[in-house]
Design an enzyme around this catalytic site. Structure first.
Site, short mmCIF file in Angstrom:
data_model
loop_
_atom_site.label_atom_id
_atom_site.label_comp_id
_atom_site.label_asym_id
_atom_site.label_seq_id
_atom_site.Cartn_x
_atom_site.Cartn_y
_atom_site.Cartn_z
N TYR A 150 2.30 -8.40 5.13
CA TYR A 150 3.28 -7.60 4.41
C TYR A 150 4.09 -6.75 5.38
O TYR A 150 5.32 -6.67 5.28
CB TYR A 150 2.57 -6.73 3.39
CG TYR A 150 3.47 -5.99 2.44
CD1 TYR A 150 4.12 -6.65 1.40
CD2 TYR A 150 3.66 -4.62 2.55
CE1 TYR A 150 4.93 -5.97 0.52
CE2 TYR A 150 4.47 -3.92 1.67
CZ TYR A 150 5.10 -4.60 0.66
OH TYR A 150 5.92 -3.92 -0.22
N PRO A 188 2.87 -3.13 -10.91
CA PRO A 188 1.85 -4.18 -11.02
C PRO A 188 1.48 -4.78 -9.67
O PRO A 188 0.32 -5.15 -9.46
CB PRO A 188 2.52 -5.23 -11.92
CG PRO A 188 3.47 -4.44 -12.76
CD PRO A 188 3.99 -3.36 -11.85
#
Length: 253
Positions: A150, A188
């Site tokens: 990431y 989420p």
């Protein structure tokens, strides 16, 4: 109504930050194209937002889908004023245990998807101008040991944004391209990433993160949407190749 008569395409628009951006843009007068792979949530959001929103299914790592999506938008609306490259994933993993498959998937969505989106949007915008936001992260500026892939993908988005912005400026395209760098946001995606950690790692991660946010809380998606609105509106007309950090003071240490 800072976006009146503007047409905006928001990837990853069906949930989290993307959903909040779609909601805010519609309130400010824009017509919004919600692009996502989650057909059900995307259609539900479009219905909720009314006749100023439409859903299209778009896998951002697929070049052919990008080309077709932009072509259809131009044929139907004859314009594209705003692109928000927001779609992304986060798969926990450090440099030792991150699999090559997870690494490649992360780059293909978070980095390749931004490249493909910018490339297609610039073609559509270069004769009339426009504004592009590439959603990076504070993880594109600082390191996080448990998010190696990431970090790499969001760092790529950060510096690619500057390259693309300079290209557009040098060619007098009147396209502004900036990167948005949220800190930890209640979405989420963040909840899913934490759920994939072990109980011990999840507890340590949350305690460490919250203790390092001077404002002592994670952000709400609508707070990031306000920053996105600023970047695509005329209020930021002298900004391109810039990075806007919204992190509650996390990177101020």
């Amino acid at each position: 109504m800072r976006l009146e008569n503007k047409l905006a395409l928001v990837t990853g628009g069906a949930s989290g930050i993307g959903e909040a951006i779609c909601v805010r843009f519609v309130k400010e007068g824009a017509r919004v194209i919600i692009a996502d792979i989650d057909h059900e949530r995307g259609e539900d959001l479009a219905q909720k937002l009314g006749d100023k929103a439409n859903f299209i299914k778009l896998d951002v790592k697929n070049p052919q889908q990008w080309q077709l999506a932009i072509e259809k938008i131009i044929i139907r609306y004859d314009r594209l004023d705003i692109l928000v490259n927001n779609a992304g994933i986060a798969i926990p993993g450090n440099v030792e245990n991150c699999t090559f498959e997870d690494w490649q998937l992360t780059q293909s969505i978070n980095s390749d998807g931004v490249f493909l989106g910018c490339q297609q949007a610039i073609k559509a915008m270069k004769d009339v101008g426009g504004s592009i936001i590439n959603v990076s992260s504070i993880e594109g500026i600082i390191g996080e040991p448990k998010l190696a892939a990431y970090n790499a993908s969001k760092g790529a988005v950060r510096i690619f944004t500057k390259s693309a912005a300079l290209h557009c400026a040098q060619n007098n395209y009147n396209i502004r391209i900036n990167s948005l760098h949220p800190g930890y946001v209640i979405t989420p995606m963040v909840s899913k990433a934490i759920a994939e950690l072990s109980d011990t790692d999840a507890t340590e991660f949350q305690q460490r993160v919250l203790s390092n946010i001077p404002l002592k809380r994670m952000a709400e998606p609508h707070e990031i949407a306000s920053a996105a609105l600023f970047l695509v509106s005329d209020d930021s007309s002298y900004m391109t190749g810039a990075e806007l950090v919204i992190d509650g003071g996390y990177t101020a240490h």
